[in-house]
Design an enzyme around this catalytic site. Structure first.
Site, short mmCIF file in Angstrom:
data_model
loop_
_atom_site.label_atom_id
_atom_site.label_comp_id
_atom_site.label_asym_id
_atom_site.label_seq_id
_atom_site.Cartn_x
_atom_site.Cartn_y
_atom_site.Cartn_z
N LYS A 92 -0.07 2.57 -45.52
CA LYS A 92 -1.06 1.91 -44.63
C LYS A 92 -2.35 2.72 -44.54
CE LYS A 92 1.61 1.66 -41.07
NZ LYS A 92 2.84 2.18 -41.72
N LYS A 119 -6.66 3.16 -34.92
CA LYS A 119 -5.20 3.29 -35.03
C LYS A 119 -4.68 3.40 -33.60
CE LYS A 119 -1.55 5.95 -37.35
NZ LYS A 119 -1.00 4.94 -38.27
N GLY A 123 -1.71 -0.29 -38.21
CA GLY A 123 -0.53 -0.37 -37.36
C GLY A 123 0.38 0.84 -37.52
N ALA A 124 1.52 0.79 -36.85
CA ALA A 124 2.54 1.84 -36.94
C ALA A 124 3.80 1.23 -37.54
CB ALA A 124 2.84 2.40 -35.55
N GLY A 125 4.26 1.79 -38.67
CA GLY A 125 5.48 1.27 -39.28
C GLY A 125 5.32 -0.16 -39.75
#
Length: 200
Positions: free
Chosen positions: A16, A38, A115-117
């Site tokens: 990402k 983020k 994003g995260a994950g």
């Protein structure tokens, strides 16, 4: 017209941040003022590494993006885990994230949000990354998928989630793992199933 692009992936460690870097450079090359956001970064010890790296790049591409790392990464947690776990007793306020987006848009034409994950990574017990994307309602969502063996399943599951949420989306393959066998093992299905295949 202001544009927002949300960068998500099939899982963690798929690329990402690398994709965010590529898209920042792409839009900047089109003479657009770029911005980066983020909302949540975990695994932060002294400073958010991904957020800091991309903020520095963004400020080189758009010197007018004169914001702090706390604006770019408002939620920073030490434990390298899903935000729901890493945050412990901290409340992640979605309104704060949305307000930060509005603030950052003052300084750019295009805002890249990382994003995260993956899509079903929990932020709260009943609120996931895909729910955050839906709240933000970006211009487009870019799903990053890996090239390794097993990625077909993860790619299709994630694309189906995006379709079920009626989110505009495109998907891109990050050719970073199993590169030597990708053309033989994975690419034939993608060619048979999809009209368009995009690589980072």
């Amino acid at each position: 017209m202001k544009e927002i692009y949300f960068i998500t992936a099939t899982n963690t460690d798929v690329g990402k941040t690398y994709a965010s870097e590529k898209f920042l450079k792409k839009f900047a090359s089109q003479n657009k003022k770029v911005g980066y956001f983020k909302p949540i970064e975990t695994g932060v010890i002294d400073k958010p590494l991904d957020g800091t790296k991309l903020l520095n790049l963004t400020q080189k591409l758009n010197p007018g993006f004169s914001v702090s790392i706390d604006d770019v990464v408002p939620y920073q947690f030490e434990l390298p885990a899903a935000p729901f776990v890493a945050k412990k007793n901290t409340l992640i306020e979605i309104n704060v994230i949305l307000e930060k987006i509005t603030y950052l848009q003052q300084f750019c034409d295009v805002l890249i949000i990382e994003g995260a994950g993956g899509l079903m990574v929990p932020i709260e017990k009943d609120f996931f990354i895909i729910d955050l994307i839906e709240k933000i309602n970006p211009t487009n969502t870019f799903l990053i998928t890996p090239s390794k063996l097993g990625s077909i399943n993860d790619t299709l599951l994630s694309l189906n989630m995006l379709k079920n949420y009626n989110l505009n989306h495109e998907w891109y393959i990050n050719l970073n793992k199993d590169k030597d066998s990708f053309d033989l093992v994975t690419l034939p299905f993608y060619k048979a199933y999809f009209d368009t295949i995009r690589f980072l």
